[in-house]
Scaffold this motif. Structure first.
Motif, short mmCIF file in Angstrom:
data_model
loop_
_atom_site.label_atom_id
_atom_site.label_comp_id
_atom_site.label_asym_id
_atom_site.label_seq_id
_atom_site.Cartn_x
_atom_site.Cartn_y
_atom_site.Cartn_z
N ARG A 115 0.83 -1.20 0.00
CA ARG A 115 0.00 0.00 0.00
C ARG A 115 0.87 1.25 0.00
O ARG A 115 2.04 1.21 0.39
CB ARG A 115 -0.92 -0.01 1.23
N PRO A 116 0.30 2.40 -0.39
CA PRO A 116 1.09 3.65 -0.45
C PRO A 116 1.61 4.04 0.93
O PRO A 116 0.89 3.92 1.93
CB PRO A 116 0.07 4.67 -0.97
N ARG A 117 2.85 4.51 0.96
CA ARG A 117 3.46 4.95 2.21
C ARG A 117 3.68 6.46 2.16
O ARG A 117 4.23 6.97 1.19
CB ARG A 117 4.79 4.25 2.43
N PRO A 118 3.28 7.17 3.21
CA PRO A 118 3.57 8.60 3.25
C PRO A 118 5.08 8.84 3.19
O PRO A 118 5.86 7.97 3.58
CB PRO A 118 2.98 9.04 4.60
N PRO A 119 5.52 10.00 2.72
CA PRO A 119 6.95 10.29 2.63
C PRO A 119 7.65 10.10 3.98
O PRO A 119 7.20 10.60 5.01
CB PRO A 119 6.99 11.75 2.20
N GLY A 120 8.75 9.34 3.96
CA GLY A 120 9.53 9.13 5.17
C GLY A 120 9.06 7.99 6.04
O GLY A 120 9.70 7.69 7.06
N TRP A 121 7.96 7.34 5.70
CA TRP A 121 7.41 6.26 6.53
C TRP A 121 8.03 4.92 6.13
O TRP A 121 8.26 4.66 4.95
CB TRP A 121 5.89 6.18 6.38
N ARG A 122 8.24 4.05 7.13
CA ARG A 122 8.72 2.70 6.86
C ARG A 122 7.60 1.78 6.39
O ARG A 122 7.84 0.81 5.68
CB ARG A 122 9.34 2.11 8.14
N LEU A 123 6.36 2.07 6.83
CA LEU A 123 5.20 1.25 6.52
C LEU A 123 4.05 2.14 6.07
O LEU A 123 4.05 3.35 6.32
CB LEU A 123 4.75 0.44 7.74
N SER A 124 3.07 1.53 5.43
CA SER A 124 1.85 2.26 5.08
C SER A 124 0.99 2.44 6.33
O SER A 124 1.16 1.70 7.32
CB SER A 124 1.06 1.49 4.02
N ARG B 238 16.86 16.35 16.48
CA ARG B 238 17.38 15.20 15.76
C ARG B 238 16.28 14.58 14.90
O ARG B 238 16.51 14.18 13.76
CB ARG B 238 17.93 14.17 16.73
N ALA B 239 15.06 14.50 15.45
CA ALA B 239 13.95 13.95 14.68
C ALA B 239 13.65 14.82 13.46
O ALA B 239 13.33 14.30 12.38
CB ALA B 239 12.71 13.84 15.57
N MET B 240 13.76 16.12 13.59
CA MET B 240 13.53 17.02 12.46
C MET B 240 14.57 16.77 11.37
O MET B 240 14.25 16.71 10.18
CB MET B 240 13.58 18.47 12.92
N ARG B 241 15.82 16.60 11.76
CA ARG B 241 16.90 16.37 10.79
C ARG B 241 16.72 15.04 10.07
O ARG B 241 17.00 14.93 8.88
CB ARG B 241 18.26 16.39 11.48
N LEU B 242 16.29 14.03 10.81
CA LEU B 242 16.21 12.68 10.25
C LEU B 242 14.87 12.39 9.56
O LEU B 242 14.75 11.39 8.86
CB LEU B 242 16.43 11.64 11.35
N GLY B 243 13.87 13.25 9.79
CA GLY B 243 12.53 12.96 9.29
C GLY B 243 11.90 11.81 10.05
O GLY B 243 11.31 10.90 9.45
N SER B 244 12.03 11.84 11.37
CA SER B 244 11.54 10.77 12.23
C SER B 244 10.46 11.28 13.18
O SER B 244 10.14 12.47 13.20
CB SER B 244 12.70 10.17 13.04
N VAL B 245 9.94 10.38 13.99
CA VAL B 245 8.94 10.71 14.99
C VAL B 245 9.63 11.08 16.29
O VAL B 245 10.47 10.33 16.80
CB VAL B 245 7.97 9.53 15.23
N ARG C 265 12.58 17.43 7.89
CA ARG C 265 12.48 16.62 6.69
C ARG C 265 11.15 15.86 6.67
O ARG C 265 10.51 15.69 7.71
CB ARG C 265 13.65 15.63 6.63
N ARG C 266 10.76 15.41 5.50
CA ARG C 266 9.51 14.65 5.38
C ARG C 266 9.56 13.42 6.27
O ARG C 266 10.57 12.71 6.31
CB ARG C 266 9.28 14.24 3.94
N GLY C 267 8.47 13.16 6.93
CA GLY C 267 8.40 12.06 7.88
C GLY C 267 8.45 12.53 9.32
O GLY C 267 8.09 11.78 10.24
N PHE C 268 8.87 13.79 9.53
CA PHE C 268 8.92 14.31 10.90
C PHE C 268 7.52 14.56 11.43
O PHE C 268 6.66 15.11 10.75
CB PHE C 268 9.72 15.61 10.95
N THR C 269 7.29 14.15 12.66
CA THR C 269 6.07 14.49 13.37
C THR C 269 6.32 14.31 14.86
O THR C 269 7.37 13.82 15.28
CB THR C 269 4.88 13.62 12.90
N VAL C 270 5.35 14.71 15.66
CA VAL C 270 5.48 14.65 17.12
C VAL C 270 4.29 13.87 17.68
O VAL C 270 3.14 14.11 17.30
CB VAL C 270 5.52 16.06 17.74
#
Length: 382
Positions: free
Chosen positions: A49-58, A167-174, A212-217
């Motif tokens: 299934r489609p995965r949002p930018p920066g996501w490991r899974l859908s 760090r999460a912002m730089r890496l595009g992580s949660v 980066r894309r994928g960053f969220t809180v």
């Protein structure tokens, strides 16, 4: 970009330890992405299934990881959360937008547990965590400085110490923020620019960090902390709030407690929880009745203690009881093994809670013929 800030910090997984069982590595509690690495890898492999930018899974696969299910190849994914599917779907969908997620609920509703597993499934890293307390400083949320370098070199990229959020912002992580409402209000509001503009200014260096894309809180907050440090309206608008309820039924809560105790017990090499399902059900029943102020049959009204009697407390009582049974008994969880823990959990204020507990013991527990062993054990420790 500041030196050393653009990559992921060393982790055990980087040294080939991430896929090993906890008992093999000596780690008491592996991170979610380590403990369930096999499930996450299989989901990623079969996820079309489609995965949002920066996501490991859908989003579908993230929900399946949390709620459990069977994959097309027959692989069974165990549930990490037992509760409303729609709530989890709303939480996952929120992370796929530009809004942050706030998990709200009373203690023991698995807010931290859900946040950790969401971060593990979305970005493969649940460790970018800010723990909110009354003493949390602005530097813990934004960035700090290596003062030795700062004195020697002045403000520089080498002297900058990034926060987990940066760090999460730089890496595009949660990034995870625990107990958001325990943090001082002025510290909370440092999040407004990050969540709205997706940037973190560093005025000392005349620069900024862009997410980066994928960053969220994902933040958690305790219902019982309302009025401690309420979120400002400006900050609350940046979050989509999902309220996690207590388990609907005794059976659901018993299942949750048994699963979690089984995981903890395996790491501690304690007896298997199913050997004490009767005691688990009794502990869960006592906690549910006392916190609701009503017996399970709806016939008797009760006084409620001031203590928090959530699922987390039930897990703690049962785990302690299993340790007693393993080391000072025959390995089978019995009423005497949980009595001390349950009294300690209920009676937090000796002046008021003890009266509530004694009244419950004499008017409810004593009148249940099948609970006489539990009644005697509780009387002995009370």
């Amino acid at each position: 970009m500041p030196e050393g800030l653009g990559g992921r910090p060393p982790r055990e997984a980087d040294h080939g330890l991430g896929d090993r069982p906890a008992a093999e590595t000596g780690v008491l509690r592996p991170h979610a992405e380590e403990e369930y690495a096999g499930e996450l890898a299989r989901l990623a492999e079969l996820d079309e299934r489609p995965r949002p930018p920066g996501w490991r899974l859908s989003p579908w696969a993230v929900s399946t990881y949390l709620l459990g299910g069977e994959l097309p190849d027959g692989t069974v994914i165990g549930p990490k959360y037992v509760g409303s599917r729609r709530l989890i779907e709303v939480a996952v969908a929120t992370l796929a937008t530009d809004r942050a997620l706030l998990l709200l609920g009373v203690p023991g509703t698995a807010k931290t547990w859900v946040a950790e597993h969401l971060a593990a499934a979305v970005s493969g890293d649940s460790t970018l965590l800010v723990q909110g307390t009354a003493g949390t400083s602005e530097e813990s949320v934004r960035y700090g400085w290596n003062y030795a370098r700062l004195l020697a070199e002045g403000p520089s990229e080498r002297a900058l110490v990034e926060s987990p959020l940066m760090r999460a912002m730089r890496l595009g992580s949660v990034a995870r923020i625990e107990e958001l409402t325990r943090m001082p209000s002025d510290v909370q509001d440092t999040l407004i620019t990050v969540l709205s503009e997706k940037t973190l200014p560093v005025p000392e260096l005349g620069t900024e960090v862009r997410a980066r894309r994928g960053f969220t809180v994902i933040a958690t907050a305790n219902d019982r902390d309302r009025g401690v440090n309420e979120l400002s309206s400006a900050l609350r608008r940046r979050f989509n709030t999902v309220v996690l309820p207590l388990p609907d039924s005794v059976d659901d809560e018993v299942d949750i407690v048994a699963r979690r105790v089984g995981q903890i017990g395996a790491a501690l090499e304690l007896p298997e929880a199913p050997a004490g399902l009767e005691e688990i059900r009794r502990v869960v029943t006592v906690f549910r009745e006392l916190r609701s102020g009503l017996t399970g049959d709806g016939r008797t009204k009760l006084k409620s203690p001031g203590a928090t009697l959530g699922t987390a407390e039930a897990i703690s009582v049962i785990t302690s009881g299993l340790a007693l049974a393993a080391h000072f008994g025959d390995g089978v969880l019995r009423a005497a093994d949980v009595a001390g823990g349950i009294v300690g959990a209920v009676v937090q204020d000796p002046a008021t809670d003890r009266v509530v507990w004694q009244e419950y013991l004499e008017t409810v527990v004593r009148e249940r013929p099948e609970w006489q062993d539990f009644y005697r054990a509780c009387r002995e420790v009370s």
